[in-house]
Design a protein around this motif. Structure first.
Motif, short mmCIF file in Angstrom:
data_model
loop_
_atom_site.label_atom_id
_atom_site.label_comp_id
_atom_site.label_asym_id
_atom_site.label_seq_id
_atom_site.Cartn_x
_atom_site.Cartn_y
_atom_site.Cartn_z
N ALA A 1 -34.20 -3.29 -16.60
CA ALA A 1 -34.71 -2.03 -16.02
C ALA A 1 -33.66 -0.95 -16.17
CB ALA A 1 -35.05 -2.23 -14.54
N ALA A 2 -34.11 0.29 -16.11
CA ALA A 2 -33.18 1.41 -16.19
C ALA A 2 -33.69 2.57 -15.35
CB ALA A 2 -32.97 1.85 -17.64
N TYR B 1 -39.07 -0.51 -17.47
CA TYR B 1 -38.90 -1.90 -17.05
C TYR B 1 -39.31 -2.82 -18.20
CZ TYR B 1 -38.50 -0.60 -12.09
OH TYR B 1 -38.09 -0.08 -10.88
N ALA B 2 -38.64 -3.94 -18.29
CA ALA B 2 -39.10 -4.99 -19.20
C ALA B 2 -40.41 -5.55 -18.67
CB ALA B 2 -38.06 -6.09 -19.29
N GLY C 1 -43.62 -5.15 -11.76
CA GLY C 1 -44.34 -5.67 -10.61
C GLY C 1 -43.52 -6.59 -9.73
N ARG C 2 -42.34 -7.02 -10.19
CA ARG C 2 -41.50 -7.91 -9.38
C ARG C 2 -40.14 -7.32 -9.07
NH1 ARG C 2 -39.86 -12.81 -11.35
NH2 ARG C 2 -39.71 -11.99 -13.49
N PHE C 3 -39.59 -6.56 -10.00
CA PHE C 3 -38.25 -5.99 -9.84
C PHE C 3 -38.35 -4.48 -9.63
CE2 PHE C 3 -35.94 -9.37 -12.66
CZ PHE C 3 -36.44 -10.38 -11.85
N ARG D 1 -24.56 7.99 -20.65
CA ARG D 1 -24.47 9.44 -20.49
C ARG D 1 -25.77 10.13 -20.88
NH1 ARG D 1 -19.19 8.27 -22.61
NH2 ARG D 1 -20.03 8.50 -24.72
N GLY D 2 -26.68 9.38 -21.47
CA GLY D 2 -27.95 9.94 -21.88
C GLY D 2 -29.07 9.56 -20.92
N VAL D 3 -30.29 9.65 -21.41
CA VAL D 3 -31.45 9.28 -20.60
C VAL D 3 -31.60 7.76 -20.62
CG1 VAL D 3 -32.62 11.46 -20.95
CG2 VAL D 3 -33.04 9.57 -22.53
N ALA D 4 -32.36 7.25 -19.68
CA ALA D 4 -32.54 5.80 -19.57
C ALA D 4 -33.41 5.28 -20.71
CB ALA D 4 -33.19 5.47 -18.24
N THR D 5 -32.92 4.25 -21.38
CA THR D 5 -33.69 3.57 -22.41
C THR D 5 -33.52 2.07 -22.24
OG1 THR D 5 -31.99 3.29 -24.12
CG2 THR D 5 -33.03 5.46 -23.97
#
Length: 122
Positions: free
Chosen positions: A48-49, A59-60, A65-67, A99-103
């Motif tokens: 997740a990020a 999310y993976a 739904g769980r994390f 430092r960038g956006v969440a990926t």
């Protein structure tokens, strides 16, 4: 930026656990944060990020739904709340900062913590 993960441990299947990652040495609120995990004999994989812009929160599929990933900028800490845990969730969980956006891409993260072990018993 230094990252210190904590909160891992042994939990029974179906249980919950929250892992934390405390950051220091940078402006935490300007970093996207992520969680990855690595099971024995497997590649490190995305979990997740959370983007510092407040935008994307990927999310993976295994985590949906769980994390839940969350962050407290006042405490310079990111959390991963894990519910309905399964034995296949057993892994070392790593936090990372970008430092960038969440990926979901490992290469997009610039800093890594040392990991905390989560073991889910059946």
């Amino acid at each position: 930026v230094q990252l210190q993960a904590s909160g891992g441990g042994l939990v029974q299947a179906g249980g919950s656990l929250r892992v934390s990652c405390a950051a220091s040495g940078g402006t935490f609120s300007r970093y996207s944060m992520g969680w990855f995990r690595q099971a024995p004999g497997k590649e490190r994989e995305f979990v997740a990020a959370n983007s510092w812009t407040g935008g994307s929160t990927p999310y993976a599929d295994s985590a949906k739904g769980r994390f839940t990933i969350s962050r407290d900028n006042a405490k310079n800490t990111v959390y991963l709340q894990m519910n309905s845990l399964k034995p296949e969730d057993t892994a070392v969980y790593y936090c990372a900062a970008s430092r960038g956006v969440a990926t979901s891409t490992r290469a997009s993260f610039d800093y890594w913590g040392q990991g905390t072990l989560v073991t889910v018993s059946s």
